[in-house]
Design an enzyme around this catalytic site. Sequence first.
Site, PDB file in Angstrom:
ATOM      1  N   LYS A 186      -1.082  -0.753 -20.231  1.00 54.98           N
ATOM      2  CA  LYS A 186       0.033   0.199 -20.198  1.00 54.98           C
ATOM      3  C   LYS A 186       0.575   0.221 -18.773  1.00 54.98           C
ATOM      4  CE  LYS A 186       0.666   4.255 -19.183  1.00 54.98           C
ATOM      5  NZ  LYS A 186       1.941   3.984 -18.454  1.00 54.98           N
ATOM      6  N   PRO A 187       1.740  -0.431 -18.571  1.00 56.54           N
ATOM      7  CA  PRO A 187       2.299  -0.436 -17.214  1.00 56.54           C
ATOM      8  C   PRO A 187       2.916   0.917 -16.869  1.00 56.54           C
ATOM      9  CG  PRO A 187       3.769  -1.589 -18.733  1.00 56.54           C
ATOM     10  CD  PRO A 187       2.580  -1.126 -19.551  1.00 56.54           C
ATOM     11  N   GLY A 242      -4.430   4.432  -9.776  1.00 57.26           N
ATOM     12  CA  GLY A 242      -3.494   5.549  -9.668  1.00 57.26           C
ATOM     13  C   GLY A 242      -4.129   6.678  -8.884  1.00 57.26           C
ATOM     14  N   GLU A 264      -9.562   2.749  -9.392  1.00 55.81           N
ATOM     15  CA  GLU A 264      -9.046   2.470  -8.051  1.00 55.81           C
ATOM     16  C   GLU A 264      -8.056   3.579  -7.745  1.00 55.81           C
ATOM     17  OE1 GLU A 264      -6.930   1.750  -5.351  1.00 55.81           O
ATOM     18  OE2 GLU A 264      -6.111  -0.093  -6.211  1.00 55.81           O
ATOM     19  N   CYS A 298      -2.112   1.756  -1.802  1.00 56.68           N
ATOM     20  CA  CYS A 298      -3.287   2.644  -1.749  1.00 56.68           C
ATOM     21  C   CYS A 298      -4.045   2.446  -0.445  1.00 56.68           C
ATOM     22  CB  CYS A 298      -4.216   2.367  -2.923  1.00 56.68           C
ATOM     23  SG  CYS A 298      -3.395   2.475  -4.492  1.00 56.68           S
ATOM     24  N   GLU A 396      -2.591  11.878   1.442  1.00 61.45           N
ATOM     25  CA  GLU A 396      -1.957  10.567   1.338  1.00 61.45           C
ATOM     26  C   GLU A 396      -0.439  10.765   1.303  1.00 61.45           C
ATOM     27  OE1 GLU A 396      -2.938   8.566  -2.370  1.00 61.45           O
ATOM     28  OE2 GLU A 396      -2.910   6.622  -1.368  1.00 61.45           O
TER      29      GLU A 396
HETATM   30  C1  SIN Z   1      -2.970  -1.168  -4.001  1.00 58.19           C
HETATM   31  O1  SIN Z   1      -2.200  -0.489  -3.351  1.00 58.19           O
HETATM   32  O2  SIN Z   1      -3.720  -0.665  -4.817  1.00 58.19           O
HETATM   33  C2  SIN Z   1      -3.028  -2.655  -3.846  1.00 58.19           C
HETATM   34  C3  SIN Z   1      -2.849  -3.109  -2.479  1.00 58.19           C
HETATM   35  C4  SIN Z   1      -3.281  -4.540  -2.296  1.00 58.19           C
HETATM   36  O3  SIN Z   1      -3.793  -5.198  -3.207  1.00 58.19           O
HETATM   37  O4  SIN Z   1      -3.148  -5.008  -1.171  1.00 58.19           O
END
Ligand code: SIN
Length: 495
Positions: A186-187, A242, A264, A298, A396
């Site tokens: 699911k994108p 997410g 993640e 992230c 964040e």
């Molecule tokens: C992410 O933001 O989860 C991926 C970043 C990356 O793979 O460098």
Amino acid sequence: MSEADTALPALHDASLLRVDALLGGEWVSGPSRFAVHNPATGTHLADVTSGDADQARLMVEAAERALPSWRSRSARERGLLLSRWAQLLRQNADDLAQLMTAEQGKPLAEARGEVSYAASFLEWYAEEGKRVYGETIPSSDGNKRQWVWRQPVGVCAAITPWNFPLAMITRKVAPALAAGCTVMVKPAEQTPLTALACAELALRAGLPAGVLAVLPANADDSIAVGQVWCAHPGVRHLSFTGSTEVGRILMAQCAPTLKRLSMELGGHAPFIVFDDADLDSAVEGAVQAKYRNSGQTCISANRLLVQAGIHDAFVERLAERVAALHLGPGTQAGVQVGPVIDASALAKVKAHVDDALALGATARVGGQVRGDLGPTFFEPTLLVGVTPKMRCAVEETFGPVAPVLRFDTEAQALALANASEYGLAAYFYSRDIGRVIRLAEALEYGMVGVNTGLISSAELPFGGVKQSGFGREGGHHGLEEYLDTKLVCVGDVNA
Ligand code: SIN
């Protein structure tokens, strides 16, 4: 949809534009549709089918049907299909990049880079799938023989984010397929077009019906789809990238069926520069770790911790680099920083900057919304005089804002760096070998970059600790997530 209503890029291969769900090897429309917009302009791109709970259930059934024959293929056969898919991604890189920039906003050069990054996961796992080795364990009983086998976990679900609309799909799907699992994706609702084009290329590569499914959904339907997949006993693994908040909800929904999970989640990466750092290298690393993808990764450097002795020189040099970054629509030549994804992302970035300025920080570069460029542009920003009490030093930001905090001692830097509920990535610059080892050991993070601002690669394990989640993607560790361990103990051997 009339020509005038859309701002879709002209593709070399128009059939890569897919707007339906891929279910059981067929393109299927859902009960309703949702609009996808270009964040740089706010213009409408396409109406995409919104999958619902019924479609989510049908997908699980199709994935269950496809599983026995997929898992019984040899790793080599599965690898060949993954390699072919990677080749098609590379051959269609321009179109994929155009779609990605249109719906996500990142500069075209970065989008092309992501296509290559996405293909690298398919290529890497096409090979690594051949190395799923078992073990022979000598028995303490001479009448027995014992083996450990690795087997695919079964049907998997992947919920993927908008910040890397292609690479986060292949990073999950490639190891799952290489292991012999079937996968449903699911994108993110902001970026379904790239995901669907990627699925179209999977079909062209020859992936059998039901082995890969893609179900786009709007925000409300996404919740329903997630609930079905989390609750379904036939789904054996869920991978999610997410926010930590949503990760917790999904984890709770998966608890009754005891699914295997890869999470993640959020990050708050410290980027530490010590007095003995190579200044040029540290500045370059900071630009890469902070402003790539407009700060929407992230593992973005979320706070720069700079030692007093190098602070002013570092800020001076970084300010020059940040002021020279070209902000604009990702399709424009020379643009290095694009818009943020939507209005709420922009509001958060602005709130972090406003809070810091109100509490005494200074915007050394940038600091403003750029409504003249489009609805969601924020200037690449460098804040100095930031203190640990400010929002940008705690939360964040997910935007192109680098807050600089000054420190005096290594102990202070470490305490500041580890004072976060998150533990995804950390970076530091130092040429003192003792410090390099000490710090790398002491930082409570799943990934540590030393003298580099770029740490992601298909062969490396990506993932965090603490509230940043668990499980790893990439490398042989990523394949482990999709394998069960089976003990086979044979008795009466000498009978
Ligand atoms: C992410 O933001 O989860 C991926 C970043 C990356 O793979 O460098």
